[in-house]
Write an enzyme that holds these catalytic residues in place. Structure first.
Site, mmCIF file in Angstrom:
data_model
loop_
_atom_site.group_PDB
_atom_site.id
_atom_site.type_symbol
_atom_site.label_atom_id
_atom_site.label_comp_id
_atom_site.label_asym_id
_atom_site.label_seq_id
_atom_site.Cartn_x
_atom_site.Cartn_y
_atom_site.Cartn_z
ATOM 1 N N HIS A 207 -25.708 -3.091 21.534
ATOM 2 C CA HIS A 207 -24.126 -3.030 20.685
ATOM 3 C C HIS A 207 -24.402 -3.200 18.999
ATOM 4 C CE1 HIS A 207 -25.115 -7.562 20.641
ATOM 5 N NE2 HIS A 207 -24.408 -7.642 19.569
ATOM 6 N N LYS A 211 -27.192 -0.864 13.396
ATOM 7 C CA LYS A 211 -27.796 -1.372 12.251
ATOM 8 C C LYS A 211 -28.951 -0.745 12.070
ATOM 9 C CE LYS A 211 -25.797 -6.086 12.647
ATOM 10 N NZ LYS A 211 -26.360 -7.528 13.019
ATOM 11 N N HIS A 260 -16.619 -3.655 19.328
ATOM 12 C CA HIS A 260 -17.100 -5.173 19.399
ATOM 13 C C HIS A 260 -16.875 -6.092 18.455
ATOM 14 C CE1 HIS A 260 -20.701 -3.875 17.447
ATOM 15 N NE2 HIS A 260 -21.069 -5.302 17.148
ATOM 16 N N HIS A 261 -16.334 -5.716 17.027
ATOM 17 C CA HIS A 261 -15.788 -6.346 16.062
ATOM 18 C C HIS A 261 -14.581 -6.445 15.836
ATOM 19 C CE1 HIS A 261 -19.745 -7.934 14.536
ATOM 20 N NE2 HIS A 261 -20.213 -6.696 14.790
ATOM 21 N N ASP A 289 -20.846 -12.224 21.562
ATOM 22 C CA ASP A 289 -21.505 -11.853 20.318
ATOM 23 C C ASP A 289 -21.503 -12.988 19.441
ATOM 24 O OD1 ASP A 289 -23.042 -10.305 18.414
ATOM 25 O OD2 ASP A 289 -20.907 -9.218 17.816
#
Ligand SMILES: [Fe+2]
Length: 341
Positions: A207, A211, A260-261, A289
């Site tokens: 996920h 980054k 996911h955020h 998370d």
């Protein structure tokens, strides 16, 4: 030595013959079928006269196919015996019966037979039905093997991507695996179908792949990020999506990563989605998370303890996190003693 090789050769040749087991309560008919099968080039491993005996002999002989009479002696009929056999052995079963009433047919269908022969039958019928059953079973076996291989290839692709992300950011190392672990436990508690869980697990494992696009100085900065730096970190959801949409996953893995955020009240990123627009997999991922991240040390802050972490989830459920998912997560920690390994 030559003799032993010849023996081996002979055994190999013998093994090439399909091995059939007969389950038939009438010994005369059983002998007759055995004779027919052998004259057609099959090896008959054994004859069983009852369902119980059939189950025992399948275990011992491991035949390639079972010819199963439906009417049998004892309290197990052929359909019962077949369903018990199918639970532990992947062996094609062909039913043999004098009756073909609808009720029996319906019961037999549930056990997924590979064929059905009505007595009395001709040799040719027996041969065709057995051959088709063996062929169908071999084809299914090959399909299963190739889909297992594909699944493994996908799994290694995901692991390679996870490794790439973890090499750049030591705080991502382990984080993704632990999040995947909690995600799977929550999804199981919610009775999510096995196959869907697999998709969510894969998304969790990568996920934070986006980054790899965020400068290492920002990822490892020992102080609080500036607003501008935080904006750069936030791009990782979209970058992750851009990377993963190129892989043809059988699940919406790229969407789970993209979302996911996102938070229920629309305060998340990157698309500021609200409750109904966020995929269930992404909602589970979000809770796992946050919990894992809070419980872990970061360069700019020490780890939070379990109590503080659970308090945050409790106070933000319904506004930020799906309440059902949050409750399951809270229960896992408070009642089931869940902890990251
Ligand atoms: Fe993230």
């Amino acid at each position: 030595m030559k003799k032993r090789n010849d023996e081996k050769e002979k055994n190999h040749h013998l093994r090439q013959k399909p091995r059939v087991m007969i389950v038939e309560n009438d010994s005369l008919i059983a002998k007759d079928i055995k004779y027919t099968l052998e004259s057609l080039g099959y090896e008959v491993t054994s004859i069983a006269f009852s369902g119980k005996e059939a189950i025992k002999k399948v275990k011992a002989d491991n035949p390639d196919l079972v010819l199963m009479d439906i009417v049998l002696n004892g309290n197990l009929d052929g359909i019962h015996a077949a369903s018990k056999i199918r639970k532990y052995a992947n062996i094609p079963i062909v039913y043999l019966t004098a009756y073909a009433d609808n009720k029996i047919l319906q019961r037999a269908k549930i056990t997924k037979p590979y064929g059905y022969i009505i007595k009395p039958f001709k040799d040719g019928e027996l041969r065709t039905t057995v051959e088709i059953a063996l062929y169908k079973h071999r084809t299914e076996q090959k399909l299963r093997e190739s889909s297992d291989k594909l699944r493994k290839a996908l799994e290694s692709t995901v692991n390679a991507l996870a490794y790439a992300a973890e090499m750049r950011d030591p705080y991502t190392a382990g984080h993704q695996k632990r999040v995947a672990f909690l995600t799977v436990v929550i999804a199981k508690e919610m009775d999510t179908p096995e196959d869907e869980i697999e998709g969510i697990r894969m998304a969790a494992l990568i996920h934070d792949i986006g980054k790899i696009h965020v400068p290492a100085e920002i990822l490892n900065k020992p102080h609080k990020l500036t607003d501008a730096e935080f904006e750069i970190v936030k791009t990782h959801s979209q970058i992750g999506y851009d990377i993963l949409e190129r892989i043809d996953f059988p699940w919406p893995v790229a969407d789970y990563v993209l979302q996911h955020h996102e938070r229920l009240d629309g305060s998340g990123y990157p698309q500021e989605l609200v409750e109904s627009q966020i995929k269930q997999g992404a909602k589970i991922l979000a809770v796992a998370d946050v919990v894992e991240a809070m419980l872990s040390h970061r360069p700019y802050r020490p780890a939070y303890d379990v109590t503080t972490t659970l308090e945050v989830i409790t106070s933000k459920k319904e506004t930020l996190y799906d309440p059902q998912i949050a409750d399951i997560c809270l229960r896992l920690f408070k009642e089931n003693g869940f902890r990251f390994r």
